[in-house]
Design an enzyme around this catalytic site. Sequence first.
Site, PDB file in Angstrom:
ATOM      1  N   LYS A 117      -4.956   3.274  -3.091  1.00  0.00           N
ATOM      2  CA  LYS A 117      -4.286   2.716  -1.904  1.00  0.00           C
ATOM      3  C   LYS A 117      -5.246   2.631  -0.710  1.00  0.00           C
ATOM      4  O   LYS A 117      -5.167   1.688   0.072  1.00  0.00           O
ATOM      5  CB  LYS A 117      -3.037   3.543  -1.552  1.00  0.00           C
ATOM      6  CG  LYS A 117      -1.956   3.504  -2.648  1.00  0.00           C
ATOM      7  CD  LYS A 117      -1.358   2.117  -2.869  1.00  0.00           C
ATOM      8  CE  LYS A 117      -0.174   2.136  -3.814  1.00  0.00           C
ATOM      9  NZ  LYS A 117       0.400   0.809  -4.063  1.00  0.00           N
TER      10      LYS A 117
ATOM     11  N   SER B   1       0.888  -1.158   0.000  1.00  0.00           N
ATOM     12  CA  SER B   1       0.000   0.000   0.000  1.00  0.00           C
ATOM     13  C   SER B   1       0.931   1.214   0.000  1.00  0.00           C
ATOM     14  O   SER B   1       1.857   1.309  -0.805  1.00  0.00           O
ATOM     15  CB  SER B   1      -0.904  -0.080   1.239  1.00  0.00           C
ATOM     16  OG  SER B   1      -1.629   1.087   1.423  1.00  0.00           O
TER      17      SER B   1
ATOM     18  N   TYR C  92      -4.238   8.374  -6.623  1.00  0.00           N
ATOM     19  CA  TYR C  92      -3.345   7.423  -5.941  1.00  0.00           C
ATOM     20  C   TYR C  92      -3.978   7.000  -4.616  1.00  0.00           C
ATOM     21  O   TYR C  92      -4.031   5.814  -4.294  1.00  0.00           O
ATOM     22  CB  TYR C  92      -1.984   8.092  -5.716  1.00  0.00           C
ATOM     23  CG  TYR C  92      -0.915   7.172  -5.153  1.00  0.00           C
ATOM     24  CD1 TYR C  92      -0.450   6.081  -5.877  1.00  0.00           C
ATOM     25  CD2 TYR C  92      -0.347   7.414  -3.902  1.00  0.00           C
ATOM     26  CE1 TYR C  92       0.541   5.242  -5.369  1.00  0.00           C
ATOM     27  CE2 TYR C  92       0.648   6.585  -3.389  1.00  0.00           C
ATOM     28  CZ  TYR C  92       1.086   5.501  -4.129  1.00  0.00           C
ATOM     29  OH  TYR C  92       2.073   4.671  -3.616  1.00  0.00           O
TER      30      TYR C  92
HETATM   31  N1  LIG Z   1       8.744   4.901  -3.741  1.00  0.00           N
HETATM   32  C1  LIG Z   1       7.891   5.362  -2.857  1.00  0.00           C
HETATM   33  O1  LIG Z   1       8.102   6.465  -2.275  1.00  0.00           O
HETATM   34  C2  LIG Z   1       6.674   4.550  -2.470  1.00  0.00           C
HETATM   35  C3  LIG Z   1       6.001   4.914  -1.284  1.00  0.00           C
HETATM   36  C4  LIG Z   1       4.873   4.173  -0.930  1.00  0.00           C
HETATM   37  C5  LIG Z   1       4.441   3.131  -1.717  1.00  0.00           C
HETATM   38  N2  LIG Z   1       5.117   2.808  -2.880  1.00  0.00           N
HETATM   39  C6  LIG Z   1       4.599   1.684  -3.679  1.00  0.00           C
HETATM   40  O2  LIG Z   1       5.649   0.758  -3.905  1.00  0.00           O
HETATM   41  C7  LIG Z   1       5.335  -0.026  -5.070  1.00  0.00           C
HETATM   42  C8  LIG Z   1       6.588  -0.133  -5.937  1.00  0.00           C
HETATM   43  O3  LIG Z   1       6.959   1.154  -6.389  1.00  0.00           O
HETATM   44  P1  LIG Z   1       8.499   1.628  -6.390  1.00  0.00           P
HETATM   45  O4  LIG Z   1       8.604   2.761  -5.458  1.00  0.00           O
HETATM   46  O5  LIG Z   1       9.400   0.479  -6.250  1.00  0.00           O
HETATM   47  O6  LIG Z   1       8.604   2.273  -7.852  1.00  0.00           O
HETATM   48  P2  LIG Z   1       9.331   1.740  -9.185  1.00  0.00           P
HETATM   49  O7  LIG Z   1      10.779   1.526  -8.936  1.00  0.00           O
HETATM   50  O8  LIG Z   1       8.959   2.703 -10.242  1.00  0.00           O
HETATM   51  O9  LIG Z   1       8.652   0.322  -9.452  1.00  0.00           O
HETATM   52  C9  LIG Z   1       7.351   0.207  -9.921  1.00  0.00           C
HETATM   53  C10 LIG Z   1       7.235  -1.175 -10.514  1.00  0.00           C
HETATM   54  O10 LIG Z   1       5.856  -1.405 -10.892  1.00  0.00           O
HETATM   55  C11 LIG Z   1       5.887  -1.967 -12.174  1.00  0.00           C
HETATM   56  N3  LIG Z   1       4.640  -1.785 -12.895  1.00  0.00           N
HETATM   57  C12 LIG Z   1       3.984  -0.647 -13.193  1.00  0.00           C
HETATM   58  N4  LIG Z   1       2.873  -0.928 -13.914  1.00  0.00           N
HETATM   59  C13 LIG Z   1       2.844  -2.279 -14.038  1.00  0.00           C
HETATM   60  C14 LIG Z   1       1.968  -3.184 -14.667  1.00  0.00           C
HETATM   61  N5  LIG Z   1       0.881  -2.762 -15.328  1.00  0.00           N
HETATM   62  N6  LIG Z   1       2.237  -4.517 -14.599  1.00  0.00           N
HETATM   63  C15 LIG Z   1       3.330  -4.973 -13.950  1.00  0.00           C
HETATM   64  N7  LIG Z   1       4.213  -4.168 -13.366  1.00  0.00           N
HETATM   65  C16 LIG Z   1       3.974  -2.828 -13.415  1.00  0.00           C
HETATM   66  C17 LIG Z   1       7.055  -1.319 -12.876  1.00  0.00           C
HETATM   67  O11 LIG Z   1       7.406  -2.112 -13.978  1.00  0.00           O
HETATM   68  P3  LIG Z   1       8.033  -1.571 -15.364  1.00  0.00           P
HETATM   69  O12 LIG Z   1       9.514  -1.662 -15.186  1.00  0.00           O
HETATM   70  O13 LIG Z   1       7.499  -2.501 -16.394  1.00  0.00           O
HETATM   71  O14 LIG Z   1       7.549  -0.159 -15.556  1.00  0.00           O
HETATM   72  C18 LIG Z   1       8.080  -1.357 -11.762  1.00  0.00           C
HETATM   73  O15 LIG Z   1       8.694  -2.630 -11.678  1.00  0.00           O
HETATM   74  C19 LIG Z   1       4.143   0.668  -5.745  1.00  0.00           C
HETATM   75  O16 LIG Z   1       2.969  -0.069  -5.441  1.00  0.00           O
HETATM   76  C20 LIG Z   1       4.092   2.037  -5.069  1.00  0.00           C
HETATM   77  O17 LIG Z   1       2.801   2.577  -5.043  1.00  0.00           O
HETATM   78  C21 LIG Z   1       6.219   3.493  -3.265  1.00  0.00           C
END
Ligand SMILES: NC(=O)c1ccc[n+]([C@@H]2O[C@H](COP(=O)([O-])OP(=O)(O)OC[C@H]3O[C@@H](n4cnc5c(N)ncnc54)[C@H](OP(=O)(O)O)[C@@H]3O)[C@@H](O)[C@H]2O)c1
Length: 270
Positions: free
Chosen positions: A149, A131, A145
């Site tokens: 979530k 989340s 968003y």
């Molecule tokens: N970073 C933060 O500050 C933060 C904070 C709270 C929560 N989150 C959550 O953490 C999770 C991971 O994000 P992250 O921060 O690690 O960002 P990230 O490095 O940009 O990773 C996002 C991942 O999601 C994949 N993705 C997007 N659309 C997709 C789809 N339709 N099917 C399969 N894969 C898909 C991307 O794949 P591609 O390589 O194919 O684009 C990438 O591997 C998300 O759910 C995000 O909401 C992040």
Amino acid sequence: MTKTIFITGASSGIGKATAKFFHEKGWNVIATMRNPEKETELTQLKNVTLLPLDVTDFEQIRSVVAEATSLGKVDVVLNNAGYGTVGALEGTTDQQIEQVINTNLLGVIKLTKEFIPHFRKNKEGVFITISSIGGLVAYPFFSLYHATKWAIEGWTESLAFELGQLGIQVKTVQPGPTKTDFVGRSLVVPEHPAYDEFFEGFKKMFFSDEVINGLEPPETVSEVIYEAATDGKNRLRYVVGAAANNEYNRRLELGAEIFHQEWDTVFFGK
Ligand SMILES: NC(=O)c1ccc[n+]([C@@H]2O[C@H](COP(=O)([O-])OP(=O)(O)OC[C@H]3O[C@@H](n4cnc5c(N)ncnc54)[C@H](OP(=O)(O)O)[C@@H]3O)[C@@H](O)[C@H]2O)c1
């Protein structure tokens, strides 16, 4: 027996860090991603299997779950794939609205549903969904968003009752701001001139050097995911890091109305 985790969105950020973390702990990892042919790092690791999965492709969800479960027992499913939108709702296209809901919400629900028979048959299993602190509090310009979530939070709370009866755990992990591709690649920014002034002020605060320099490394989130996967506890939420915990606790202490009014004052001087 060696345990197995299935991960979505393992091409970068939290997903990739968690694939490596569980691999180092001796687990089998099924790392799914939209374009596994582009992956060069995880392919070097023993006991890491790459499978293609776009979580908005609901037919592909069916076939990849069938393939993953045919390889052996899956113990943990990590719904990680997701991204953000930040900007005025009025400037957002229908396609942008549908894509983020399909990815962050419907993809999670459909993948989970597809795995339930496997966990039910095994009489155990853990579903963990990433989340966000944005699933527990709300800020301006993140309405879409938050819609995804916050929906995950309510969905998890309900599903945990239903599947808990079958020995299956359903949990969420709430990262705070984390150093991944999220802000660069994974943030869609719809714009609308009527909101320019507010939006510029918001961006200065939300994406300030202080915020960017204080981002947690994704491995911090992986450690908490590992805890959620292995502690055997009937616990719903795992909030990651001091920033996210402070925000969540402040909302709980103040109550939703006062918390909202406080942020109104901070952002808009009301
Ligand atoms: N970073 C933060 O500050 C933060 C904070 C709270 C929560 N989150 C959550 O953490 C999770 C991971 O994000 P992250 O921060 O690690 O960002 P990230 O490095 O940009 O990773 C996002 C991942 O999601 C994949 N993705 C997007 N659309 C997709 C789809 N339709 N099917 C399969 N894969 C898909 C991307 O794949 P591609 O390589 O194919 O684009 C990438 O591997 C998300 O759910 C995000 O909401 C992040």
